[in-house]
Design a protein around this motif. Structure first.
Motif, mmCIF file in Angstrom:
data_model
loop_
_atom_site.group_PDB
_atom_site.id
_atom_site.type_symbol
_atom_site.label_atom_id
_atom_site.label_comp_id
_atom_site.label_asym_id
_atom_site.label_seq_id
_atom_site.Cartn_x
_atom_site.Cartn_y
_atom_site.Cartn_z
ATOM 1 N N LEU A 69 49.571 16.174 18.743
ATOM 2 C CA LEU A 69 50.219 17.248 17.987
ATOM 3 C C LEU A 69 50.742 18.339 18.911
ATOM 4 N N HIS A 70 51.899 18.855 18.556
ATOM 5 C CA HIS A 70 52.396 20.037 19.263
ATOM 6 C C HIS A 70 51.693 21.277 18.717
ATOM 7 N N ASP A 71 51.837 22.357 19.452
ATOM 8 C CA ASP A 71 51.280 23.630 18.986
ATOM 9 C C ASP A 71 52.190 24.165 17.881
ATOM 10 N N ARG A 72 51.736 24.097 16.660
ATOM 11 C CA ARG A 72 52.554 24.557 15.536
ATOM 12 C C ARG A 72 51.704 25.417 14.612
ATOM 13 N N ILE B 32 51.944 25.706 11.558
ATOM 14 C CA ILE B 32 51.597 24.991 10.318
ATOM 15 C C ILE B 32 50.286 24.205 10.428
ATOM 16 N N PHE B 33 49.876 23.885 11.659
ATOM 17 C CA PHE B 33 48.607 23.173 11.810
ATOM 18 C C PHE B 33 47.406 24.101 11.632
ATOM 19 N N ARG B 34 47.639 25.408 11.588
ATOM 20 C CA ARG B 34 46.493 26.314 11.400
ATOM 21 C C ARG B 34 46.614 27.247 10.204
ATOM 22 N N GLU B 35 47.860 27.507 9.740
ATOM 23 C CA GLU B 35 48.005 28.582 8.748
ATOM 24 C C GLU B 35 47.516 28.214 7.352
ATOM 25 N N ARG C 124 26.640 24.633 13.225
ATOM 26 C CA ARG C 124 26.801 26.094 13.391
ATOM 27 C C ARG C 124 28.124 26.584 12.809
ATOM 28 N N GLN C 125 29.225 26.025 13.294
ATOM 29 C CA GLN C 125 30.527 26.550 12.853
ATOM 30 C C GLN C 125 30.934 26.026 11.485
ATOM 31 N N ARG C 126 30.626 24.757 11.221
ATOM 32 C CA ARG C 126 30.949 24.126 9.933
ATOM 33 C C ARG C 126 32.419 24.266 9.533
ATOM 34 N N GLU D 282 33.363 17.382 24.590
ATOM 35 C CA GLU D 282 32.381 18.427 24.887
ATOM 36 C C GLU D 282 33.038 19.764 25.199
ATOM 37 N N LYS D 283 34.314 19.727 25.535
ATOM 38 C CA LYS D 283 35.050 20.966 25.798
ATOM 39 C C LYS D 283 35.349 21.625 24.450
ATOM 40 N N GLY D 284 35.053 22.911 24.338
ATOM 41 C CA GLY D 284 35.260 23.612 23.071
ATOM 42 C C GLY D 284 36.732 23.935 22.813
ATOM 43 N N GLY D 285 37.054 24.053 21.541
ATOM 44 C CA GLY D 285 38.356 24.571 21.129
ATOM 45 C C GLY D 285 39.555 23.686 21.435
ATOM 46 N N THR D 286 39.348 22.389 21.611
ATOM 47 C CA THR D 286 40.494 21.533 21.958
ATOM 48 C C THR D 286 41.219 21.001 20.714
ATOM 49 N N GLY D 287 40.593 21.196 19.541
ATOM 50 C CA GLY D 287 41.255 20.753 18.307
ATOM 51 C C GLY D 287 40.504 19.656 17.562
ATOM 52 N N LYS D 288 39.211 19.549 17.800
ATOM 53 C CA LYS D 288 38.416 18.510 17.128
ATOM 54 C C LYS D 288 38.490 18.679 15.602
ATOM 55 N N SER D 289 38.219 19.914 15.152
ATOM 56 C CA SER D 289 38.195 20.119 13.694
ATOM 57 C C SER D 289 39.597 19.966 13.111
ATOM 58 N N THR D 290 40.599 20.456 13.840
ATOM 59 C CA THR D 290 41.985 20.331 13.344
ATOM 60 C C THR D 290 42.353 18.857 13.200
ATOM 61 N N LEU D 291 41.996 18.047 14.181
ATOM 62 C CA LEU D 291 42.302 16.610 14.078
ATOM 63 C C LEU D 291 41.465 15.945 12.984
ATOM 64 N N ARG E 289 46.554 14.199 23.167
ATOM 65 C CA ARG E 289 47.003 15.517 23.633
ATOM 66 C C ARG E 289 47.264 16.401 22.410
ATOM 67 N N ASN E 290 46.744 17.609 22.437
ATOM 68 C CA ASN E 290 46.895 18.502 21.286
ATOM 69 C C ASN E 290 47.432 19.851 21.772
ATOM 70 N N ARG E 291 48.084 20.546 20.859
ATOM 71 C CA ARG E 291 48.706 21.843 21.142
ATOM 72 C C ARG E 291 49.724 21.717 22.271
ATOM 73 N N MET E 292 50.423 20.588 22.275
ATOM 74 C CA MET E 292 51.431 20.419 23.323
ATOM 75 C C MET E 292 52.554 21.423 23.123
ATOM 76 N N PRO F 200 30.282 19.023 17.231
ATOM 77 C CA PRO F 200 30.328 20.296 17.956
ATOM 78 C C PRO F 200 30.639 20.084 19.442
ATOM 79 N N ALA F 201 31.002 21.174 20.102
ATOM 80 C CA ALA F 201 31.326 21.080 21.526
ATOM 81 C C ALA F 201 30.069 21.319 22.346
ATOM 82 N N SER F 202 29.099 20.441 22.190
ATOM 83 C CA SER F 202 27.896 20.626 22.989
ATOM 84 C C SER F 202 27.270 19.270 23.200
HETATM 85 N N1 LIG Z 1 48.160 21.515 17.090
HETATM 86 C C1 LIG Z 1 47.789 22.789 16.883
HETATM 87 N N2 LIG Z 1 48.720 23.739 16.662
HETATM 88 C C2 LIG Z 1 48.341 25.022 16.457
HETATM 89 N N3 LIG Z 1 47.084 25.473 16.484
HETATM 90 C C3 LIG Z 1 46.121 24.572 16.715
HETATM 91 C C4 LIG Z 1 46.408 23.188 16.912
HETATM 92 N N4 LIG Z 1 45.230 22.548 17.123
HETATM 93 C C5 LIG Z 1 44.262 23.466 17.056
HETATM 94 N N5 LIG Z 1 44.779 24.695 16.817
HETATM 95 C C6 LIG Z 1 44.041 25.959 16.746
HETATM 96 O O1 LIG Z 1 43.240 26.022 17.933
HETATM 97 C C7 LIG Z 1 41.947 26.580 17.657
HETATM 98 C C8 LIG Z 1 40.850 25.566 18.012
HETATM 99 O O2 LIG Z 1 41.002 24.445 17.179
HETATM 100 P P1 LIG Z 1 39.743 23.728 16.493
HETATM 101 O O3 LIG Z 1 38.861 24.713 15.833
HETATM 102 O O4 LIG Z 1 40.284 22.604 15.686
HETATM 103 O O5 LIG Z 1 39.056 23.192 17.838
HETATM 104 P P2 LIG Z 1 37.587 22.571 17.996
HETATM 105 O O6 LIG Z 1 37.675 21.633 19.141
HETATM 106 O O7 LIG Z 1 37.105 22.061 16.709
HETATM 107 O O8 LIG Z 1 36.758 23.857 18.420
HETATM 108 P P3 LIG Z 1 35.139 23.943 18.577
HETATM 109 O O9 LIG Z 1 34.840 23.298 19.901
HETATM 110 O O10 LIG Z 1 34.872 25.406 18.570
HETATM 111 O O11 LIG Z 1 34.551 23.196 17.414
HETATM 112 C C9 LIG Z 1 41.974 26.964 16.191
HETATM 113 O O12 LIG Z 1 42.387 28.309 16.105
HETATM 114 C C10 LIG Z 1 43.050 26.036 15.601
HETATM 115 O O13 LIG Z 1 43.646 26.574 14.435
#
Ligand SMILES: Nc1ncnc2c1ncn2[C@@H]1O[C@H](COP(=O)(O)OP(=O)(O)OP(=O)(O)O)[C@@H](O)[C@H]1O
Ligand SMILES: [Mg+2]
Length: 307
Positions: A229-232, A234-237, A56-58, A24-33, A196-199, A124-126
């Motif tokens: 995943l570590h904060d890299r 390459i995971f976003r570019e 919404r975000q899709r 439920e917490k936003g921006g933690t990396g759900k979509s990236t994972l 754990r993400n963006r370590m 979504p984070a809601s």
């Molecule tokens: N391991 C990682 N390394 C670098 N950047 C990352 C990593 N994981 C996520 N990010 C970046 O962090 C931001 C949030 O990630 P993401 O959109 O996947 O989160 P989310 O949980 O899906 O967000 P929301 O709650 O808004 O749906 C994005 O800019 C994404 O590129």
């Protein structure tokens, strides 16, 4: 005809293993994972369907649109899942929206459950009805979390005063409730994995404290904590071209070797997939029947409410 022959003639009715990525917490990396788990499973040769519940975000939808566009001109085979985006209910009535969304979600799952081995669902984070529904359907629930006490606070209350610490917080409560509901139907085990993400790549006191807190909470809330995943970069570019570190981007860059960060990123995703302990084959008939029964119960509940 022998009994043995009869058994082997039965259709091998298996059903997809559902991986829900949520927190439920936003921006933690759900979509990236979701992206990396989906692509990793495709690359492992599985038939994968993906569903985007973030109407919404899709983000997941945008990623696979970019990937499909890249695939049309790519010099190698770019694997694509069957992807479905849920549409938002647009009625004024919350109940009508919920009924419509329930129907659309059930139809989306029904459309893929036999043909695909995995369904990966980004959420979504809601706290919405649909989110709760998706949780109760998960075979594996993946919750990414960043190394911060703010992120831990949605699982268990963080407080300097010991007497106010450790209360089950709203998101964990939602998962525990989903587990209870699921158990009613098929004794279903939702394997909950906190990733754990963006370590940070450098060791810190904060990271150690977070690791300790997570292993303490794991027993209480029954999840498996794991380093993800570590904060890299390459995971976003690679999002704009719909690729990941798992794709042969060295070919696109006309380079003969993997960059160090691509190699590390691949190792991390591989380790994550191994930790998830996903089944190699789809689940059996009992599991499929339980899912149908679950959908039936909820739709009965809606019909009763409406009537
Ligand atoms: N391991 C990682 N390394 C670098 N950047 C990352 C990593 N994981 C996520 N990010 C970046 O962090 C931001 C949030 O990630 P993401 O959109 O996947 O989160 P989310 O949980 O899906 O967000 P929301 O709650 O808004 O749906 C994005 O800019 C994404 O590129
Ligand atoms: Mg997202």
């Amino acid at each position: 005809m022998t009994a043995q022959a009869k058994t082997s003639e039965l259709p091998d009715l298996r059903t997809a293993h559902v991986v829900v990525v949520a927190n439920e917490k936003g921006g933690t990396g759900k979509s990236t994972l979701s992206i990396h788990i989906g692509v990793a499973l495709l690359k492992a040769g599985f038939r994968v369907a993906t569903i985007d519940l973030d109407t919404r975000q899709r983000t997941l939808t945008r990623f696979f649109e970019n990937r499909a566009s890249w695939a049309s001109n790519a010099p190698w085979n770019v694997e694509l899942p069957y992807h479905h985006t849920l549409e938002r209910g647009n009625s004024e009535s919350v109940r009508d929206n919920e009924t419509a969304e329930f129907g659309a979600f059930a139809a989306a799952v029904a459309a893929v459950e036999h043909e695909y081995e995995f369904v990966v669902i980004d959420t979504p984070a809601s706290d919405s009805y649909l989110m709760r529904l998706a949780h109760s359907l998960a075979d594996t629930l993946v919750s990414p979390i960043n190394d911060s006490f703010i992120d831990i606070d949605v699982f268990s209350r963080v407080h300097h005063d010991r007497t106010q610490r450790g209360q089950v917080a709203h998101y964990a409560d939602l998962v525990l409730e989903a587990r209870r509901k699921r158990r009613l139907v098929d004794q279903g085990i939702i394997d909950w994995v906190l990733v754990r993400n963006r370590m940070s790549t450098t060791q810190s006191n904060n990271a150690k404290q977070i690791a300790t807190s997570l292993s303490r909470l794991a027993t209480e809330l029954q999840f498996r904590p794991t380093d993800g995943l570590h904060d890299r970069v390459i995971f976003r570019e690679l999002f704009p071209i719909g690729l990941t570190a798992l794709d042969p981007i060295e070919e696109a860059m006309r380079s003969n070797s993997l960059s160090a960060s691509q190699a590390s990123a691949r190792r991390e995703v591989d380790a994550l997939i191994a930790t998830l302990q996903l089944p190699e084959r789809g689940r059996g008939l009992a599991h499929l029947q339980a899912r149908h029964e679950w959908f039936d119960r909820i739709s009965r509940y809606y019909r009763e409410m409406k009537g």
